[in-house]
Design a protein around this motif. Structure first.
Motif, PDB file in Angstrom:
ATOM      1  N   MET A   1       2.629 -10.117   8.834  1.00  0.00           N
ATOM      2  CA  MET A   1       1.388 -10.278   8.131  1.00  0.00           C
ATOM      3  C   MET A   1       0.718  -9.380   7.861  1.00  0.00           C
ATOM      4  N   ILE A   2       0.623  -7.875   7.970  1.00  0.00           N
ATOM      5  CA  ILE A   2       0.130  -7.280   7.610  1.00  0.00           C
ATOM      6  C   ILE A   2       0.704  -6.709   6.138  1.00  0.00           C
ATOM      7  N   LEU A   3       2.079  -6.607   6.171  1.00  0.00           N
ATOM      8  CA  LEU A   3       2.780  -6.412   5.150  1.00  0.00           C
ATOM      9  C   LEU A   3       2.693  -7.217   3.788  1.00  0.00           C
ATOM     10  N   ARG A   4       2.670  -8.192   4.114  1.00  0.00           N
ATOM     11  CA  ARG A   4       1.999  -9.116   3.065  1.00  0.00           C
ATOM     12  C   ARG A   4       0.902  -8.784   2.338  1.00  0.00           C
ATOM     13  N   ILE A   5      -0.004  -8.471   2.786  1.00  0.00           N
ATOM     14  CA  ILE A   5      -1.217  -8.368   2.594  1.00  0.00           C
ATOM     15  C   ILE A   5      -0.835  -6.873   2.429  1.00  0.00           C
ATOM     16  N   ALA A   6      -0.664  -5.743   2.476  1.00  0.00           N
ATOM     17  CA  ALA A   6      -0.172  -4.346   1.917  1.00  0.00           C
ATOM     18  C   ALA A   6       0.684  -4.908   0.373  1.00  0.00           C
ATOM     19  N   LEU A   7       1.388  -5.708   0.436  1.00  0.00           N
ATOM     20  CA  LEU A   7       2.301  -6.038  -0.462  1.00  0.00           C
ATOM     21  C   LEU A   7       2.243  -6.917  -1.913  1.00  0.00           C
ATOM     22  N   GLY A   8       1.396  -7.734  -1.494  1.00  0.00           N
ATOM     23  CA  GLY A   8      -0.023  -8.343  -1.797  1.00  0.00           C
ATOM     24  C   GLY A   8      -0.583  -7.344  -3.024  1.00  0.00           C
ATOM     25  N   ALA A   9      -1.318  -6.637  -2.038  1.00  0.00           N
ATOM     26  CA  ALA A   9      -2.676  -5.320  -2.238  1.00  0.00           C
ATOM     27  C   ALA A   9      -1.388  -4.901  -3.973  1.00  0.00           C
ATOM     28  N   VAL A  10      -0.105  -4.310  -4.137  1.00  0.00           N
ATOM     29  CA  VAL A  10       0.796  -2.884  -4.259  1.00  0.00           C
ATOM     30  C   VAL A  10       0.677  -4.122  -5.758  1.00  0.00           C
ATOM     31  N   LEU A  11       1.220  -5.399  -5.495  1.00  0.00           N
ATOM     32  CA  LEU A  11       2.146  -6.263  -6.554  1.00  0.00           C
ATOM     33  C   LEU A  11       0.259  -6.504  -7.597  1.00  0.00           C
TER      34      LEU A  11
END
Length: 153
Positions: A1-11
């Motif tokens: 879940m944390i990876l998805r949030i971090a990647l979502g912010a970067v994207l």
């Protein structure tokens, strides 16, 4: 879940930066030496759209195990990695890799290839995660069944 949030912010940052400098994106993509004109514009639209949709999905539904946003993310990561790797291998000099449009511009250097490799690693982790999560309930059911069988004997 944390990876998805971090990647979502970067994207989201990538899509916003590219969208805010959309007039420059076809030129930036043309410097990679693979597209020009309308093809560069189409590539810019495709990348920004995929980044925005994936960012929205990852940020709004970080626990979702849907494959579509992972496919989009993998596609975005693969395109940026392929663009950078081929340009670097050909010795092209790019003042701006274009990941954030004209904002937070960085030249194409070896560390951009490392960043792209990490993005591909994250794609692999996203694909690997759902399989591990799906396997857990079967393991729990199997161990519960085995435990029940041992208790009855």
């Amino acid at each position: 879940m944390i990876l998805r949030i971090a990647l979502g912010a970067v994207l989201a940052a990538m899509a916003l930066g590219q969208l805010a400098s959309f007039d420059a994106m076809p030129t930036i993509l043309t410097t990679y030496g693979l597209t020009s004109g309308a093809a560069s514009t189409a590539l810019a639209v495709a990348l920004i759209s995929a980044e925005a949709v994936t960012a929205a999905w990852f940020l709004a539904r970080p626990r979702s195990r849907a494959a579509r946003p992972v496919w989009l993310y993998t596609g975005v990561a693969a395109v940026w990695a392929a663009l950078a790797a081929q340009a670097f291998a050909r010795g092209l000099v790019l003042d701006n890799c274009g990941c954030f449009g004209t904002y937070a511009a960085q030249p194409l250097r070896w560390y951009v290839l490392v960043e792209d490799a990490l993005m591909l690693l994250y794609a692999w982790l996203l694909w690997r995660g759902p399989r591990r999560v799906r396997a857990a309930p079967l393991t729990i059911r199997a161990s519960t069944a085995a435990q029940t069988q041992q208790e009855t004997h």
